[in-house]
Scaffold this motif. Structure first.
Motif, mmCIF file in Angstrom:
data_model
loop_
_atom_site.group_PDB
_atom_site.id
_atom_site.type_symbol
_atom_site.label_atom_id
_atom_site.label_comp_id
_atom_site.label_asym_id
_atom_site.label_seq_id
_atom_site.Cartn_x
_atom_site.Cartn_y
_atom_site.Cartn_z
ATOM 1 N N THR A 37 -60.784 19.061 31.828
ATOM 2 C CA THR A 37 -60.591 17.839 32.616
ATOM 3 C C THR A 37 -60.453 16.622 31.713
ATOM 4 N N LEU A 38 -61.332 16.512 30.715
ATOM 5 C CA LEU A 38 -61.276 15.360 29.813
ATOM 6 C C LEU A 38 -59.982 15.346 29.009
ATOM 7 N N LEU A 39 -59.587 16.483 28.453
ATOM 8 C CA LEU A 39 -58.347 16.535 27.672
ATOM 9 C C LEU A 39 -57.122 16.276 28.547
ATOM 10 N N HIS A 40 -57.161 16.747 29.789
ATOM 11 C CA HIS A 40 -56.064 16.481 30.730
ATOM 12 C C HIS A 40 -55.913 14.971 30.943
ATOM 13 N N GLU A 41 -57.029 14.286 31.194
ATOM 14 C CA GLU A 41 -56.958 12.843 31.417
ATOM 15 C C GLU A 41 -56.621 12.092 30.138
ATOM 16 N N MET A 42 -57.022 12.622 28.990
ATOM 17 C CA MET A 42 -56.635 11.997 27.722
ATOM 18 C C MET A 42 -55.134 12.110 27.501
ATOM 19 N N ALA A 43 -54.518 13.198 27.958
ATOM 20 C CA ALA A 43 -53.060 13.327 27.860
ATOM 21 C C ALA A 43 -52.379 12.259 28.716
ATOM 22 N N HIS A 44 -52.899 12.042 29.935
ATOM 23 C CA HIS A 44 -52.372 10.958 30.762
ATOM 24 C C HIS A 44 -52.547 9.613 30.065
ATOM 25 N N LEU A 45 -53.727 9.392 29.485
ATOM 26 C CA LEU A 45 -53.997 8.128 28.798
ATOM 27 C C LEU A 45 -53.008 7.905 27.658
ATOM 28 N N SER A 46 -52.769 8.942 26.877
ATOM 29 C CA SER A 46 -51.823 8.827 25.768
ATOM 30 C C SER A 46 -50.428 8.466 26.271
ATOM 31 N N ASN A 47 -49.986 9.119 27.341
ATOM 32 C CA ASN A 47 -48.659 8.822 27.884
ATOM 33 C C ASN A 47 -48.586 7.406 28.442
ATOM 34 N N LEU A 48 -49.654 6.953 29.088
ATOM 35 C CA LEU A 48 -49.667 5.578 29.600
ATOM 36 C C LEU A 48 -49.546 4.574 28.456
ATOM 37 N N VAL A 49 -50.268 4.814 27.371
ATOM 38 C CA VAL A 49 -50.228 3.916 26.220
ATOM 39 C C VAL A 49 -48.817 3.841 25.638
ATOM 40 N N ALA B 145 -49.806 17.304 26.700
ATOM 41 C CA ALA B 145 -51.042 18.088 26.793
ATOM 42 C C ALA B 145 -51.008 19.290 25.854
ATOM 43 N N GLU B 146 -49.860 19.965 25.772
ATOM 44 C CA GLU B 146 -49.769 21.141 24.908
ATOM 45 C C GLU B 146 -49.783 20.780 23.432
ATOM 46 N N ALA B 147 -49.481 19.538 23.114
ATOM 47 C CA ALA B 147 -49.576 19.081 21.720
ATOM 48 C C ALA B 147 -50.999 18.683 21.355
ATOM 49 N N VAL C 76 -51.800 22.878 35.864
ATOM 50 C CA VAL C 76 -52.814 23.893 35.575
ATOM 51 C C VAL C 76 -53.007 23.921 34.070
ATOM 52 N N THR C 77 -54.204 23.531 33.601
ATOM 53 C CA THR C 77 -54.376 23.222 32.182
ATOM 54 C C THR C 77 -55.552 23.950 31.539
ATOM 55 N N PRO C 78 -55.432 25.255 31.289
ATOM 56 C CA PRO C 78 -56.476 25.902 30.488
ATOM 57 C C PRO C 78 -56.390 25.467 29.030
ATOM 58 N N LEU C 79 -57.475 25.656 28.291
ATOM 59 C CA LEU C 79 -57.464 25.350 26.865
ATOM 60 C C LEU C 79 -56.571 26.325 26.118
ATOM 61 N N SER C 80 -55.949 25.846 25.055
ATOM 62 C CA SER C 80 -55.255 26.761 24.163
ATOM 63 C C SER C 80 -56.307 27.612 23.450
ATOM 64 N N PRO C 81 -55.964 28.816 22.996
ATOM 65 C CA PRO C 81 -56.955 29.660 22.304
ATOM 66 C C PRO C 81 -57.593 28.961 21.108
ATOM 67 N N GLU C 82 -56.797 28.197 20.354
ATOM 68 C CA GLU C 82 -57.334 27.510 19.178
ATOM 69 C C GLU C 82 -58.335 26.431 19.585
ATOM 70 N N ALA D 145 -59.564 16.060 43.264
ATOM 71 C CA ALA D 145 -59.290 16.046 41.829
ATOM 72 C C ALA D 145 -60.592 16.158 41.058
ATOM 73 N N ASN D 146 -60.540 16.771 39.882
ATOM 74 C CA ASN D 146 -61.710 16.853 39.008
ATOM 75 C C ASN D 146 -61.966 15.540 38.280
ATOM 76 N N GLY D 147 -60.923 14.738 38.154
ATOM 77 C CA GLY D 147 -61.041 13.451 37.475
ATOM 78 C C GLY D 147 -59.725 12.717 37.545
ATOM 79 N N TRP D 148 -59.702 11.505 36.996
ATOM 80 C CA TRP D 148 -58.453 10.757 36.944
ATOM 81 C C TRP D 148 -58.515 9.693 35.865
ATOM 82 N N CYS D 149 -57.335 9.239 35.482
ATOM 83 C CA CYS D 149 -57.198 8.135 34.533
ATOM 84 C C CYS D 149 -56.444 7.019 35.244
ATOM 85 N N SER D 150 -56.980 5.820 35.221
ATOM 86 C CA SER D 150 -56.332 4.707 35.926
ATOM 87 C C SER D 150 -55.010 4.347 35.252
ATOM 88 N N ILE D 151 -54.036 4.022 36.073
ATOM 89 C CA ILE D 151 -52.728 3.628 35.539
ATOM 90 C C ILE D 151 -52.829 2.288 34.818
#
Length: 221
Positions: A97-109, A130-132, A147-153, A60-66
């Motif tokens: 990677t950071l935004l992916h883990e932030m999406a996990h963090l948001s869902n955990l919260v 993540a897409e939001a 698989v999480t590329p950045l949105s164009p914006e 994994a490139n990174g992770w967020c603790s549960i």
């Protein structure tokens, strides 16, 4: 909290290439988190503890603790780790990677379960969050919507804000060992994964097995 200016943040990776300072990598990652938290999450998230360590064989490139595994002055925090082997990547990949883990963090919260019980298969709830918040999610057979590329914006905004520098630092595995420093071993088992729930089974020969919970045939990993 004192924040770096955008000009200083834009040189986030230049500053850690002249000397190996893990503390500087963590510091700049914290600043990136604050920047992304403000831009993508309206400062909704509490900054977690940031660490840099080997992937330990997780691939994994990174992770967020549960769980909230850090305690500071009575306050508890989750952890986001950036795997040391994969720091030496273009800035867009690191921000993904950071935004992916932030999406996990948001869902955990918010009490949203976005992975299967084994923690590997990412479901549509991760995709929605993540897409939001700056990412575009595609499905990978082995791990689901991960698989999480950045949105164009988001890519355009990050390029304007941070530039395109990178951290020219990464941890190299020791010769004769696996990533994370563990000794290599010969594994003769065959791994199969349910493409729906992510359940894993291992066998010593090729088999045709259907998941009893999902009704989907297991796929060889």
């Amino acid at each position: 909290m004192c924040k770096l200016s955008l000009t200083e943040i834009k040189h986030i990776f230049e500053e850690v290439t002249t000397m190996l300072q893990i503390s500087e990598i963590v510091k700049k990652t914290e600043e990136m988190f604050d920047l992304f938290n403000e831009h993508f999450y309206d400062n909704e998230l509490t900054r977690p503890a940031f660490t840099v360590s080997p992937d330990g064989g997780r691939e994994a490139n990174g992770w967020c603790s549960i769980n909230e595994i850090w305690n500071a002055s009575g306050e508890k925090y989750r952890e986001i780790n950036l795997c040391a082997e994969y720091l030496d990547r273009p800035i867009f990949e690191l921000t993904v990677t950071l935004l992916h883990e932030m999406a996990h963090l948001s869902n955990l919260v918010h009490g949203i379960q976005d992975v299967s019980n084994n923690g590997y298969y990412h479901n549509l709830k991760l995709k929605a969050t993540a897409e939001a918040h700056g990412l575009h999610i595609e499905r990978y057979d082995k791990y689901g919507w991960t698989v999480t590329p950045l949105s164009p914006e988001a890519e355009a905004w990050i390029k304007e804000t941070l530039g395109e520098d990178k951290i020219n630092v990464s941890r190299q595995p020791v010769e004769g060992t696996a990533k994370g420093g563990s000794k290599k071993s010969i594994n003769r088992s065959i791994k199969y994964v349910c493409p729906c729930c992510g359940t894993i089974i291992r066998t010593t020969r090729e088999v045709n097995v259907v998941c009893g919970d999902c009704g989907e045939p297991f796929e060889r990993a």
